[in-house]
Enzyme design. Structure first.
Site, PDB file in Angstrom:
ATOM      1  N   GLU A   1      13.500 -88.205  -7.012  1.00 16.10           N
ATOM      2  CA  GLU A   1      14.942 -88.346  -6.850  1.00 16.10           C
ATOM      3  C   GLU A   1      15.286 -88.990  -5.509  1.00 16.10           C
ATOM      4  OE1 GLU A   1      13.975 -85.033  -9.608  1.00 16.10           O
ATOM      5  OE2 GLU A   1      13.350 -85.615  -7.606  1.00 16.10           O
TER       6      GLU A   1
ATOM      7  N   ASP B   1      15.707 -81.915 -22.804  1.00 13.12           N
ATOM      8  CA  ASP B   1      15.452 -80.488 -22.983  1.00 13.12           C
ATOM      9  C   ASP B   1      16.360 -79.616 -22.125  1.00 13.12           C
ATOM     10  OD1 ASP B   1      14.365 -81.344 -20.639  1.00 13.12           O
ATOM     11  OD2 ASP B   1      12.457 -80.289 -20.851  1.00 13.12           O
TER      12      ASP B   1
END
Length: 542
Positions: A279, A194
């Site tokens: 992350e 997206d």
């Protein structure tokens, strides 16, 4: 003199006329004869032949240059491995189509698409097959305990963890099979379906040696989040939420060298990492902050944006599905497992009790005026009958459809007629108990003789009264169960709404608290002239 001048002019004129006449005659004599123009055409032909030879020579040089340059460009260009997790939803095909057409403009790119599913779906497989890209199609389902439940905020649990780890596993197995050094060269990038990507970002990351970083726009409630670069090194991060994280970056803000991932086989994403640390769970085992490579003009340009597609509203579609007039399932854009399941859940089935319970959230069956339940809500409860009611003592309505000429069957009694029958039985009370046949009598009461001018009353069947009472009791039990189901659903929705409101309030409070903390700036006081005091203040500040 004048006469001599006239003679001379006359002679000149005559001579000019004669020469012109002879030239005209010669020209007329040459008409129709082939002219030998080879002497004039030879220079032109030589020029054309020379130019053609030069053109052929230049074309041969261009072919040789292209033949020698193209293989070198492909062989020395590192491959970008783009990992994209995806899941079934209404906008899935639109997202992947937009992303694939962006990747078509990037040379030497391999797209790894991992579905959150128990199997590969035909929609994604066909889209990849017709995309014109080099791709790998994988699938792995997210564990149930790691999935977001209905009503949970999107930030509560990390998404796409198993899919990204599956892609890393495939990369290690596939690249380790290549023995040559060039087969293990490349860059790994995690691109969500997206987001919006500039083509320049892929050329920026292609030269990654370890881990390269750059800004990401429209993320974290800010215009952008970026690494702060000083002297060509990343010293800190410009973020609005928890800058104390080891690597406070978005997933779209970094790329990892393939060699580095192959050299660290245990590097992977931690699905149990706290919120915002996904992350960091990968990068902590690969590099330190000093080893980060700033790209995009020392992290001064935004080349990727964390955009999100608005969730489509299907109110009209749901209404048509309930009426059996939904969109054609043969259209590929809606042949999704999730959409089919959703359409099945929203379909109201009159023959299914489960469907009636689901539909009772908006319009419970016992509140439907078209049925007999609505009028019975205000009805006083009758005396309960024994549970050991003999079903064989109830006369089947179908058996009464054969009229003997003396009785009249007017069809299945309505809710109002059932209510009147129940009240009439309450008034009669013990008179029916004293009857020798009791409530289990199979006979039909005789029709009383009426006067000619008297209105013919409705024929009443004593056996039907018992059947109506039993139906009423069963309906009341079912109504009670439906009421309990509705209360459970309302309670569950209320708890979800309350939990969502509490989460939002806690999140807003936490963000305000963090904003107030990081808005405080400690500034040393240099107003004192005493050097000793100034050194003490500096030491405290450090």
């Amino acid at each position: 003199m004048a006469t001599r001048m006239r003679l001379k002019l006359k002679t000149v004129f005559v001579l000019y006329f004669l020469v012109s006449l002879l030239g005209l005659i010669y020209a007329l004599m040459q008409l129709g004869q082939r002219c030998d123009c080879t002497e004039h055409d030879i220079p032109k032909e030589r020029t054309i032949s020379r130019l053609r030879g030069e053109l052929h020579r230049l074309q041969e040089q261009v072919r040789r240059l292209e033949a020698t340059r193209q293989p070198r460009k492909e062989s020395y260009l590192p491959t970008i491995f783009v990992i994209t997790p995806t899941y079934a939803r209404l906008v899935q095909k639109a997202e992947l189509t937009r992303l694939s057409q962006t990747f078509l403009h990037v040379p030497q790119l391999h797209w790894i698409v991992v579905e959150d599913s128990q199997h590969k779906t035909p929609l994604v497989g066909q889209l990849l097959a017709t995309s014109g890209l080099s791709y790998t199609h994988l699938h792995v389902a997210t564990a149930k305990e790691h999935k977001l439940q209905e009503g949970d905020p999107s930030w509560l649990k990390p998404r796409g963890v198993e899919q990204r780890n599956e892609a890393l596993r495939w990369l290690r197995e596939d690249r380790m099979a290549h023995t040559d050094a060039r087969g293990q060269e490349g860059v790994v990038y995690f691109a969500d379906d997206d987001n919006t990507y500039s083509l320049q970002i892929f050329e920026e990351m292609r030269s990654t040696q370890q881990v390269s970083v750059w800004p990401v726009g429209l993320v974290g409630g800010m215009k952008y989040e970026k690494p702060v670069v000083e002297g060509g090194k990343v010293v800190r991060f410009h973020v609005g939420w928890r800058p104390s994280r080891p690597f406070p970056m978005d997933m779209a803000g970094f790329a990892v060298s393939l060699k580095l991932l192959l050299a660290n086989p245990d590097a992977r994403f931690d699905g149990n990492a706290p919120m915002g640390f996904l992350e960091s769970s990968l990068l902590q085992g690969l590099v330190t902050m000093d080893q980060l490579e700033p790209k995009a003009a020392n992290c001064s340009k935004v080349l990727v944006w964390h955009t999100r597609t608005e969730k489509p509203k299907m109110k009209r579609e749901d209404a048509l599905q309930a009426q059996g007039l939904g969109s054609d399932a043969a259209v590929e854009s809606i042949t999704l497992d999730a959409h089919r399941a959703r359409a099945r859940r929203m379909t109201i089935s009159k023959d299914s009790r489960k469907s009636s319970v689901r539909g009772s959230i908006r319009a419970p069956k016992f509140l439907d005026k078209s049925s007999g339940f609505y009028d019975r809500l205000d009805e006083p409860e009758s005396a309960p009958l024994e549970d050991s009611f003999d079903e064989e003592s109830v006369m089947d309505v179908r058996s009464l459809s054969e009229d003997d000429g003396q009785t009249l069957l007017r069809g299945t009694p309505s809710g109002r007629w059932r209510r009147r029958s129940s009240r009439r039985k309450q008034k009669q009370g013990g008179s029916q108990e004293a009857s020798p046949l009791g409530s289990a009598s199979l006979g039909v009461s005789e029709v009383p003789q009426q006067a000619p001018n008297q209105e013919d009353p409705l024929t009443h069947f004593s056996t039907r009264e018992d059947a109506d009472d039993q139906v009423l009791i069963r309906d009341k039990k079912r109504m009670k169960r439906e009421q309990e189901e509705v209360m459970k659903v309302v309670k569950r929705n209320t708890m979800k709404t309350y939990r969502k409101a509490v989460d939002q309030a806690f999140r807003r409070g936490w963000e305000v608290f963090l904003a107030n903390i990081y808005s405080v700036t400690l500034t040393p006081d240099y107003s004192s002239r005493n050097k000793h005091q100034r050194n003490v203040v500096l030491a405290e500040f450090q």
